[in-house]
Design a protein around this motif. Structure first.
Motif, PDB file in Angstrom:
ATOM      1  N   ASP A 148       1.334  22.111   8.468  1.00 10.10           N
ATOM      2  CA  ASP A 148       1.469  21.065   9.563  1.00 10.10           C
ATOM      3  C   ASP A 148       0.355  20.145   9.559  1.00 10.10           C
ATOM      4  O   ASP A 148      -0.787  20.229   8.919  1.00 10.10           O
ATOM      5  CB  ASP A 148       1.580  21.758  11.135  1.00 10.10           C
ATOM      6  N   ALA A 149       0.426  19.019  10.344  1.00 12.12           N
ATOM      7  CA  ALA A 149      -0.463  18.031  10.405  1.00 12.12           C
ATOM      8  C   ALA A 149      -1.254  18.015  11.589  1.00 12.12           C
ATOM      9  O   ALA A 149      -0.899  19.028  12.622  1.00 12.12           O
ATOM     10  CB  ALA A 149       0.007  16.486  10.346  1.00 12.12           C
ATOM     11  N   GLY A 150      -2.465  17.449  11.706  1.00  7.99           N
ATOM     12  CA  GLY A 150      -3.251  17.365  12.969  1.00  7.99           C
ATOM     13  C   GLY A 150      -2.455  16.578  14.024  1.00  7.99           C
ATOM     14  O   GLY A 150      -1.067  16.295  14.003  1.00  7.99           O
ATOM     15  N   LYS A 151      -3.017  16.309  15.222  1.00  7.49           N
ATOM     16  CA  LYS A 151      -2.344  15.847  16.271  1.00  7.49           C
ATOM     17  C   LYS A 151      -3.042  14.602  16.969  1.00  7.49           C
ATOM     18  O   LYS A 151      -4.382  14.662  17.188  1.00  7.49           O
ATOM     19  CB  LYS A 151      -2.607  16.864  17.354  1.00  7.49           C
ATOM     20  N   LEU A 152      -2.566  13.584  17.153  1.00  8.07           N
ATOM     21  CA  LEU A 152      -3.030  12.209  17.687  1.00  8.07           C
ATOM     22  C   LEU A 152      -2.865  12.303  19.394  1.00  8.07           C
ATOM     23  O   LEU A 152      -1.641  12.598  19.539  1.00  8.07           O
ATOM     24  CB  LEU A 152      -2.707  10.880  16.926  1.00  8.07           C
ATOM     25  N   ILE A 153      -3.818  12.006  19.805  1.00  7.18           N
ATOM     26  CA  ILE A 153      -3.670  11.909  21.286  1.00  7.18           C
ATOM     27  C   ILE A 153      -4.073  10.507  21.581  1.00  7.18           C
ATOM     28  O   ILE A 153      -5.150   9.869  21.228  1.00  7.18           O
ATOM     29  CB  ILE A 153      -4.670  12.775  22.128  1.00  7.18           C
TER      30      ILE A 153
ATOM     31  N   VAL B 176      -8.083  12.341  17.684  1.00  5.87           N
ATOM     32  CA  VAL B 176      -7.401  13.227  16.697  1.00  5.87           C
ATOM     33  C   VAL B 176      -8.025  14.593  17.064  1.00  5.87           C
ATOM     34  O   VAL B 176      -9.297  14.986  16.857  1.00  5.87           O
ATOM     35  CB  VAL B 176      -7.413  12.681  15.178  1.00  5.87           C
ATOM     36  N   ASP B 177      -7.101  15.587  16.921  1.00  5.78           N
ATOM     37  CA  ASP B 177      -7.320  17.069  16.937  1.00  5.78           C
ATOM     38  C   ASP B 177      -6.856  17.800  15.745  1.00  5.78           C
ATOM     39  O   ASP B 177      -5.638  17.700  15.602  1.00  5.78           O
ATOM     40  CB  ASP B 177      -6.360  17.642  18.229  1.00  5.78           C
ATOM     41  N   PHE B 178      -7.609  18.244  14.997  1.00  6.89           N
ATOM     42  CA  PHE B 178      -7.290  18.965  13.718  1.00  6.89           C
ATOM     43  C   PHE B 178      -6.972  20.369  13.778  1.00  6.89           C
ATOM     44  O   PHE B 178      -6.754  21.178  12.829  1.00  6.89           O
ATOM     45  CB  PHE B 178      -8.345  18.645  12.632  1.00  6.89           C
ATOM     46  N   ASN B 179      -7.088  20.862  14.826  1.00  6.34           N
ATOM     47  CA  ASN B 179      -6.726  22.309  15.305  1.00  6.34           C
ATOM     48  C   ASN B 179      -5.264  22.706  14.339  1.00  6.34           C
ATOM     49  O   ASN B 179      -5.388  23.733  13.933  1.00  6.34           O
ATOM     50  CB  ASN B 179      -6.437  22.684  16.723  1.00  6.34           C
ATOM     51  N   ARG B 180      -4.298  21.735  14.532  1.00  6.43           N
ATOM     52  CA  ARG B 180      -3.174  22.045  14.101  1.00  6.43           C
ATOM     53  C   ARG B 180      -2.852  21.606  12.627  1.00  6.43           C
ATOM     54  O   ARG B 180      -1.847  22.172  11.935  1.00  6.43           O
ATOM     55  CB  ARG B 180      -1.995  21.278  14.731  1.00  6.43           C
ATOM     56  N   ALA B 181      -3.910  20.800  11.786  1.00  2.46           N
ATOM     57  CA  ALA B 181      -3.843  20.677  10.569  1.00  2.46           C
ATOM     58  C   ALA B 181      -3.973  21.732   9.679  1.00  2.46           C
ATOM     59  O   ALA B 181      -4.992  22.667   9.660  1.00  2.46           O
ATOM     60  CB  ALA B 181      -4.926  19.786  10.261  1.00  2.46           C
ATOM     61  N   GLY B 182      -2.827  22.134   8.829  1.00  2.00           N
ATOM     62  CA  GLY B 182      -2.898  23.310   8.076  1.00  2.00           C
ATOM     63  C   GLY B 182      -2.362  24.342   8.482  1.00  2.00           C
ATOM     64  O   GLY B 182      -2.083  25.549   8.023  1.00  2.00           O
TER      65      GLY B 182
ATOM     66  N   PRO C 270      -3.489   9.113  10.015  1.00  2.00           N
ATOM     67  CA  PRO C 270      -4.803   9.454  10.456  1.00  2.00           C
ATOM     68  C   PRO C 270      -4.879  11.085  10.840  1.00  2.00           C
ATOM     69  O   PRO C 270      -5.934  11.652  10.944  1.00  2.00           O
ATOM     70  CB  PRO C 270      -5.390   8.447  11.902  1.00  2.00           C
ATOM     71  N   ASP C 271      -3.732  11.648  11.194  1.00  2.00           N
ATOM     72  CA  ASP C 271      -3.574  13.148  11.594  1.00  2.00           C
ATOM     73  C   ASP C 271      -3.558  14.146  10.198  1.00  2.00           C
ATOM     74  O   ASP C 271      -3.385  15.016  10.111  1.00  2.00           O
ATOM     75  CB  ASP C 271      -2.709  13.474  12.451  1.00  2.00           C
ATOM     76  N   LEU C 272      -3.699  13.288   8.894  1.00  4.12           N
ATOM     77  CA  LEU C 272      -3.586  14.069   7.584  1.00  4.12           C
ATOM     78  C   LEU C 272      -4.752  13.880   6.763  1.00  4.12           C
ATOM     79  O   LEU C 272      -4.995  12.750   5.906  1.00  4.12           O
ATOM     80  CB  LEU C 272      -2.258  13.643   6.910  1.00  4.12           C
ATOM     81  N   PRO C 273      -5.567  14.869   6.970  1.00  5.59           N
ATOM     82  CA  PRO C 273      -6.948  14.579   6.245  1.00  5.59           C
ATOM     83  C   PRO C 273      -6.953  14.566   4.803  1.00  5.59           C
ATOM     84  O   PRO C 273      -7.758  13.587   4.292  1.00  5.59           O
ATOM     85  CB  PRO C 273      -7.841  15.783   6.663  1.00  5.59           C
TER      86      PRO C 273
END
Ligand code: ADP
Ligand code: MG
Length: 487
Positions: free
Chosen positions: A131-136, A146-152, A88-91
């Motif tokens: 990088d992938a996003g982050k699951l909390i 899920v926080d997508f700030n880190r995705a990409g 889920p952290d990988l759109p």
């Protein structure tokens, strides 16, 4: 009968470093740690249909700089690849990475583990990926966000050969990598924030055996101490297994910082099939020799070269050269001062002690030191030329300089001399009185009881309330004792 001593550990590290670019690897979203969740996102990083990636030049430049600093070969032609998996952290449902053509190949990093010989550790490659996003997860484990700030966000993955032979060596490698990325200004190296992360591949084998043992991969180690501890634990566990005749399973394990143990996560049987294939939406990356040469020319001074200079040219002892090259700002400040005076030893001591104390007290960095290197060197030289005692310099002149960074030191000294009799004159007087106080001890000293020096020094320090410069006091004391008439 085999014992644990017959085995040795073999480690290869995979280190992820987040590149401190302005924007993401394939999108214009800000690359910024610590923002509120899902602030730095866009249709591209959320993988909306029809969006296309565009490669970030700054990230390529940073990866190439790291490769050049490690003596890697830079690939002049490389392609990106899709690594497919669902999470889920990988759109997009895949990560864009490099598979068969890494941007930097080979190279090495010099390690200097404490108490062990220094050694070059070979690198397999350094590749670029996102990088992938982050699951909390909620504390009750009922919800996940899920926080997508880190995705990409751009990453380089530094992959070593299985070329490390103790937990200490692995620790040292990670330490050198962090130092290097910080010198290069390509990653802040904050392991606690996840900008530098490490997976450790660990196997053991009998010492004389040439083939490597079955490896276990320990995922997501987020501190240097944990890397060392996890490898130590895993090494002991595997040796224990082999001694009991239990074969090692190839598996992925996690490290539990609370217990200091590694625990199984998944075994080889549930290994992913990532179905790698070349990324069709990004043209192959072609780097010209000229462009690579420009990157080479733009490299800052690097820690190993500085260390060499500090020991060879400035003749500093190894431990001081280490301390002073630990980060770029410190090393460059030393370099600046060394440009003004050749009292290198004194400069080193000033930097490591009184100047450092001021930085620590004010939580400043060397770049922000309020007094210029030129002014500080004037002060240090005055002490070296014995125009000013060391204690006067650190306790009065330095504070005065910090108060007024453009202070004229020479006139400051003159005004001080007017205010109070010369340092040396006062000190002579006090020492004379102390000797007069203990005439029999002075005689005994002259007859060979050299350990009485401590008594005199103690008394001098007491009378000057610790203000006397010990070296200076010692010199004058010996001189005056010498003058005491023998009976
Ligand atoms: P994979 O293709 O499965 O990712 P690699 O050959 O790329 O495997 O190696 C990944 C990491 O594992 C590298 O850092 C490498 O040095 C390390 N490694 C490989 N084999 C071993 C082993 N037997 N023991 C310890 N580390 C190993
Ligand atoms: Mg690999």
């Amino acid at each position: 009968m085999l014992t644990p001593a017959d085995y040795e550990v073999v480690v290869g590290l995979e280190i992820h470093a987040q590149l401190s670019t302005q924007t993401k690897l394939f999108a214009a979203d800000a690359n910024q740690f610590g923002d509120a969740p899902n602030q730095n996102i866009s249709p591209v990083s959320l993988a909306h249909p029809g969006t296309l990636p565009k490669l970030n030049r700054q990230a390529v430049e940073m990866a190439v700089k790291m490769g050049l600093a490690c003596g890697s070969r830079i690939a002049q032609y490389c392609v990106f690849a899709r690594k497919n998996y669902f999470y889920p952290d990988l759109p997009k449902g895949y990560q864009i990475t490099q598979d068969t053509t890494a941007i930097c190949q080979g190279g090495h990093i010099l390690i200097r583990p404490k108490g062990l010989p220094e050694r070059k550790v070979r690198l397999k490659q350094i590749h670029l990926e996102e990088d992938a996003g982050k699951l909390i997860h909620s504390a009750e484990r009922t919800h996940s966000w899920v926080d997508f700030n880190r995705a990409g966000v751009p990453l380089i993955e530094i992959v070593t050969e299985p070329d490390l032979f103790s937990p200490e060596e692995a620790h040292s490698l990670l330490y050198e990598v962090r130092k290097l990325v910080r010198y290069l200004g390509i990653c802040d190296g904050h392991m606690e924030e996840g900008s530098l992360r490490c997976d450790a591949n660990v196997s053991v084998k009998q010492r004389e055996q040439s083939t490597l043992g079955t490896r276990v991969e320990i995922k997501n180690l987020n501190s240097m101490r944990f890397v060392q501890k996890a490898i130590q634990y895993e090494m002991e566990r595997q040796i224990e297994c082999l001694l009991q005749g239990i074969p090692i399973r190839q598996e992925t394990r996690s490290f539990d910082a609370q217990t200091g143990q590694t625990l199984p996560m998944r075994s080889k049987e549930d290994l992913h099939d990532y179905r790698y294939f070349p990324e069709p939406d990004i043209a192959p990356l072609v780097l010209t020799a000229d462009w690579i040469a420009q990157c080479q020319a733009a490299l800052p001074p690097l820690p190993n070269a500085l260390y060499e200079r500090f020991t060879q040219v400035y003749q500093l002892p190894a431990n001081e050269a280490h301390l002073l090259t630990e980060d770029k700002a410190t090393a460059l400040f030393f370099e600046q001062m060394a440009g003004y005076s050749s009292h290198y030893k004194a400069i080193a001591h000033w930097m490591m002690s009184p100047l450092k104390a001021h930085l620590n007290a004010q939580s400043l960095s060397w770049e922000a030191f309020p007094v210029s290197a030129a002014q500080l060197v004037l002060l240090i030289d005055l002490v070296e030329q014995r125009q000013l005692s060391h204690s006067m310099a650190t306790q009065q002149a330095l504070p005065a300089l910090l108060e007024n960074p453009t202070l004229d030191l020479q006139s400051w000294i003159k005004s001080k001399q007017k205010e109070e009799p010369s340092d040396e004159g006062r000190l002579r007087e006090i020492i004379g009185q102390v000797i007069a106080q203990y005439p029999d001890k002075a005689m005994a000293f002259k007859k060979g009881k050299k350990n009485l020096l401590g008594l005199f020094m103690g008394e001098i320090m007491r009378q000057t309330k610790g203000q006397a410069d010990p070296t200076e006091a010692n010199r004058l004391l010996l001189e005056l004792l010498d003058n005491v008439a023998s009976s």
